[in-house]
Design an enzyme around this catalytic site. Structure first.
Site, short mmCIF file in Angstrom:
data_model
loop_
_atom_site.label_atom_id
_atom_site.label_comp_id
_atom_site.label_asym_id
_atom_site.label_seq_id
_atom_site.Cartn_x
_atom_site.Cartn_y
_atom_site.Cartn_z
CG ASN A 37 -1.19 5.97 0.11
OD1 ASN A 37 -1.61 7.12 0.27
ND2 ASN A 37 -0.04 5.71 -0.48
CD GLU B 290 2.35 8.38 0.38
OE1 GLU B 290 1.90 9.20 1.21
OE2 GLU B 290 1.64 7.81 -0.46
CB SER C 156 -4.23 3.62 11.48
OG SER C 156 -3.03 3.42 10.76
CB THR D 269 1.40 14.87 5.68
OG1 THR D 269 1.80 14.90 4.30
CG2 THR D 269 0.67 16.15 6.01
CB THR E 278 -1.35 16.30 -0.40
OG1 THR E 278 -2.34 15.29 -0.57
CG2 THR E 278 -2.02 17.59 0.01
#
Length: 415
Positions: A410, A286, A415, A162, A199
């Site tokens: 995040n 991230e 978007s 993802t 996740t």
């Protein structure tokens, strides 16, 4: 941006006899993206899993738990035969419709494979509180099945991503009673990571001949020493799942105890792969620029060591200091102090950054120079070692720093 992490070379990710993987573009959320993966298991395979402790868990997690509970080792018609994974949509926070949708995708794959729906485990990852596009997933299943090959592990690692920037896959081999056994795993995750089992999804397979009764304990032990020792942002996802599969194709005698020589060797090899997969998630955190090992020693119990380690790992002040390479190390001591160790004697606490002794007996080491702390903090890989001075227990947690990019990623996720 990753911390010393590269995409796997397909040739280094080894096929596991009895496992085939297929990937397709179903358009779950975006067109032109590999977002549908199937993992097909030969008859006789044993499967177990560990799932999120988030009570607001996703529909596929609930369905997986139901299906695994109904496995009867003596009845081949109940054995798990396939895993179905979609990205782009978590199917979480979707109520009764979400449960029906998860079951519908399992039923569709079961029909194509001519097995029972209870022999399918569905997994979803992506945006929460959006209905699963069942029609697109069902339409993509034939292509995923047609694509299934034993050597498609690296492709599958890419297909389950993802916000990951790098696919995560590792392999190992070990010789058991003269037979070479293969272990291969893939994982995904880069944010919303604090697996209370992130996740995250993790899938680990071996062709070792393991007594199916041993697999649940193995899955728990592997998770506890790998995925349950990492954190990026302290958020426990609704969809976390870690699945262990043994196709039992190898010709060695069945492993019936982890205390046997073969059992010990296999467990060590599987633990190594699981930890590499877990570390890869942190290295791809991230916006991460630092990979940080937090080792807490000298506790009365491993649980209180873990409390202190996670308090450090979750502190935004600590994490941002490491991003800035600013040795404002009192923040680490403050985190230890509020970790919940009620009878902690602060005069016994010690702190090291790599080989640099920062704190002795609860206070600043007289020989500590801030330039030494800053030198360590500029590294891409850092070890924090805290001594509590109250016992012999220890535990380790792996985390990363917190950068500007974490907020941007995040904020823009949908978007």
């Amino acid at each position: 941006m990753t911390v010393n992490l590269q995409a796997p070379k397909p040739a280094d990710v080894l096929a596991v006899p009895g496992v085939r993987l297929g990937i397709a573009e179903a358009g779950v959320r975006k067109v032109g993206r590999k977002d549908l993966t199937v993992i097909l298991l030969d008859e006789g395979s044993a499967v177990s899993g560990v799932f999120t402790q988030n009570r607001y868990c996703a529909a596929p997690v609930q369905v997986c738990r139901e299906h695994l509970q109904h496995v009867d080792v003596a009845n081949a018609n109940t054995h798990i035969r396939a895993l179905l994974i979609n990205t782009g949509n978590a199917n979480a926070g979707t109520g009764a419709k979400g449960m029906a949708d998860a079951r519908a995708t399992a039923e569709a794959l079961a029909q194509l494979l001519k097995v029972k729906p209870q022999q399918i485990l569905p997994f979803s990852t992506g945006v929460i509180m959006e209905n699963l596009p069942v029609d697109r997933i069902v339409a993509g299943l034939p292509a995923a099945i047609a694509d299934a090959q034993t050597q498609h592990w690296a492709k599958a690692a890419e297909g389950i991503m993802t916000t990951d920037t790098v696919p995560k896959a590792y392999s190992a081999q070990v010789v058991l009673s003269g037979q070479t056994v293969t272990i291969t795993g893939i994982s995904k995750g880069a944010g919303m990571i604090r697996p209370n089992m992130a996740t995250m999804l993790g899938f680990l397979a071996t062709d070792a001949n393991i007594d199916p009764a041993l697999l649940p304990a193995l899955a728990t032990d592997l998770a506890n020493a790998s995925f349950n020792r990492i954190t990026i942002d302290g958020d426990t996802s609704t969809n976390d799942s870690f699945i262990v599969m043994a196709t039992r194709k190898a010709a060695h005698a069945a492993i019936t105890s982890w205390d046997s020589a073969d059992g010990k060797a296999l467990r060590i090899a599987m633990m190594s792969v699981a930890q590499k997969l877990a570390h890869a998630i942190v290295r791809d955190g991230e916006g991460a620029t630092k990979f940080i090992t937090i080792r807490v020693e000298g506790g009365k119990t491993s649980e209180e060591c873990r409390l202190a380690a996670y308090a450090i790992a979750h502190s935004p002040l600590v994490k941002t200091a490491f991003f800035a390479s600013d040795p404002n190390l009192g923040r680490i001591l403050a985190a230890v102090g509020y970790a919940g160790i009620h009878d902690l004697d602060q005069d016994l606490i010690g702190l090291h950054l790599d080989d640099v002794c920062v704190v002795k007996n609860g206070g600043r080491n007289p020989d500590y120079q801030e330039a030494d702390g800053q030198r360590v903090m500029k590294q891409s890989e850092i070890t924090i070692k805290v001594s509590l001075g109250r016992g012999n227990a220890a535990d380790t947690v792996w985390t990363c720093d917190l950068s500007h990019d974490y907020v941007s990623i995040n904020a823009d996720y949908r978007s």
